[in-house]
Design a protein around this motif. Structure first.
Motif, short mmCIF file in Angstrom:
data_model
loop_
_atom_site.label_atom_id
_atom_site.label_comp_id
_atom_site.label_asym_id
_atom_site.label_seq_id
_atom_site.Cartn_x
_atom_site.Cartn_y
_atom_site.Cartn_z
N PRO A 24 21.44 18.52 -25.72
CA PRO A 24 20.80 17.03 -25.48
C PRO A 24 19.97 16.39 -26.65
O PRO A 24 19.38 17.05 -26.91
CB PRO A 24 20.36 17.05 -24.06
N LEU A 25 20.14 15.22 -26.59
CA LEU A 25 19.04 14.52 -27.65
C LEU A 25 18.51 13.43 -26.73
O LEU A 25 19.17 12.73 -25.96
CB LEU A 25 20.02 14.17 -28.62
N ASP A 26 17.42 13.20 -27.24
CA ASP A 26 16.63 11.86 -27.00
C ASP A 26 16.88 10.57 -27.75
O ASP A 26 17.80 10.90 -28.66
CB ASP A 26 14.93 12.26 -26.68
N ALA A 27 16.29 9.75 -27.55
CA ALA A 27 16.62 8.40 -28.39
C ALA A 27 16.25 8.61 -29.88
O ALA A 27 17.17 8.20 -30.87
CB ALA A 27 16.02 7.19 -27.76
N THR A 28 15.11 9.01 -29.90
CA THR A 28 14.65 9.44 -31.41
C THR A 28 15.60 10.34 -32.14
O THR A 28 16.01 10.10 -33.42
CB THR A 28 13.15 10.15 -31.34
N GLY A 29 16.14 11.51 -31.36
CA GLY A 29 17.04 12.39 -32.30
C GLY A 29 18.45 11.72 -32.50
O GLY A 29 19.15 11.73 -33.36
N ILE A 30 18.81 10.87 -31.43
CA ILE A 30 20.02 9.91 -32.00
C ILE A 30 19.97 9.21 -32.97
O ILE A 30 20.90 8.93 -33.72
CB ILE A 30 20.34 9.60 -30.49
N THR A 58 16.87 13.09 -16.99
CA THR A 58 15.46 12.88 -17.29
C THR A 58 14.77 14.22 -17.21
O THR A 58 14.69 14.93 -16.21
CB THR A 58 14.66 11.94 -16.33
N VAL A 59 14.09 14.63 -18.61
CA VAL A 59 13.44 15.79 -18.46
C VAL A 59 12.22 15.68 -18.78
O VAL A 59 11.94 15.04 -20.16
CB VAL A 59 14.07 16.97 -19.52
N ASP A 60 11.04 16.08 -18.24
CA ASP A 60 9.76 15.61 -18.49
C ASP A 60 9.45 14.24 -18.70
O ASP A 60 8.85 14.15 -19.99
CB ASP A 60 9.12 16.78 -19.58
N LYS A 61 9.96 13.42 -18.04
CA LYS A 61 9.90 12.12 -18.21
C LYS A 61 10.39 11.34 -19.67
O LYS A 61 10.07 10.26 -19.74
CB LYS A 61 8.19 11.73 -18.18
#
Length: 252
Positions: A24-30, A58-61
């Motif tokens: 999975p990626l967060d917005a920054t990684g995307i 949601t992982v660690d907020k």
């Protein structure tokens, strides 16, 4: 990747970025992997989520995203396409009276599709001309129409293996090198479509205008007559340069 299926460029880039990494990626990684601007990424992610193309957690907020698996995506796109087709098919249409308007149409696939629908809607007669390789795609419908009692007349450039009774065949030779590809289809003596190639692109006109329908019907029989004359008097035509040049100015 997804643009041919109606998705935007940014949506396609985000899906490709997510599907090409096994985590999975967060917005920054995307943003880093996709090149989609940070100012747009949340808006695009929201749309993708609404379309069911990504999964969220949601992982660690921190919001993380992953792509719908390829096989699931394919099944979804197929289902969406079939649902849209069914919706289109069921849109109620209002029957309108015939008119004299001349409609123009481009793209060979669109023209062939219109021709197929016209043939399917025929009730009494079909007049059709064209090159053999173009006509073959319509043969099953034409042969079925004749078997069911309809009248079919065909003029073909090139040999055509068919059970249709009334077929005029012009086998091109060196005398016909300048022949241009074209098609005529006249349904029930009421509606016609004429297609030809202009600047390497297929273009067509379709109309119910009776003067034009009559003109192209006579055009069809003109081609048939020229074919029969050429067959019967080919020796004379080839020997007489004046006759040969005159015939070559006419369309088969």
């Amino acid at each position: 990747m997804l643009q041919p299926f109606g998705f935007t460029q940014y949506e396609s880039k985000i899906y490709e970025a997510l599907i090409s990494i096994n985590e999975p990626l967060d917005a920054t990684g995307i943003v880093k992997r996709s090149g989609v601007p940070r100012s747009k990424v949340y808006e695009v992610l929201h749309r993708m989520s609404e379309k069911g193309m990504i999964l969220e957690s949601t992982v660690d907020k921190k919001r993380q995203y992953t792509a719908l698996p390829i096989e699931s995506t394919i099944e979804k796109l197929k289902a969406d396409f079939e649902a849209n087709v069914e919706h289109l098919r069921n849109i109620p249409t209002v029957e309108t009276p015939s008119d004299d308007r001349v409609w123009t149409l481009k793209d060979d696939q669109s023209i062939q599709a219109v021709q197929r629908e016209m043939i399917k809607e025929a009730t009494d007669s079909i007049i059709i001309s064209g090159w053999a390789d173009d006509l073959r795609v319509h043969l099953p419908l034409l042969e079925e129409f004749e078997r069911n009692g309809g009248e079919v007349e065909v003029h073909t450039i090139g040999e055509l293996n068919t059970s249709i009774t009334n077929v005029s065949v012009l086998v091109p030779n060196s005398m016909h090198e300048a022949l241009e590809r074209s098609r005529i289809l006249i349904i029930d003596h009421q509606v016609m479509i004429f297609a030809g190639i202009e600047q390497n692109v297929w273009q067509a006109i379709q109309t119910e205008s009776q003067p034009l329908v009559k003109f192209f019907k006579e055009f069809f029989y003109h081609d048939v007559a020229l074919t029969e004359i050429t067959k019967k008097y080919s020796d004379t035509i080839l020997e007489d340069s004046n006759i040969r040049e005159l015939l070559l100015k006419l369309r088969y």
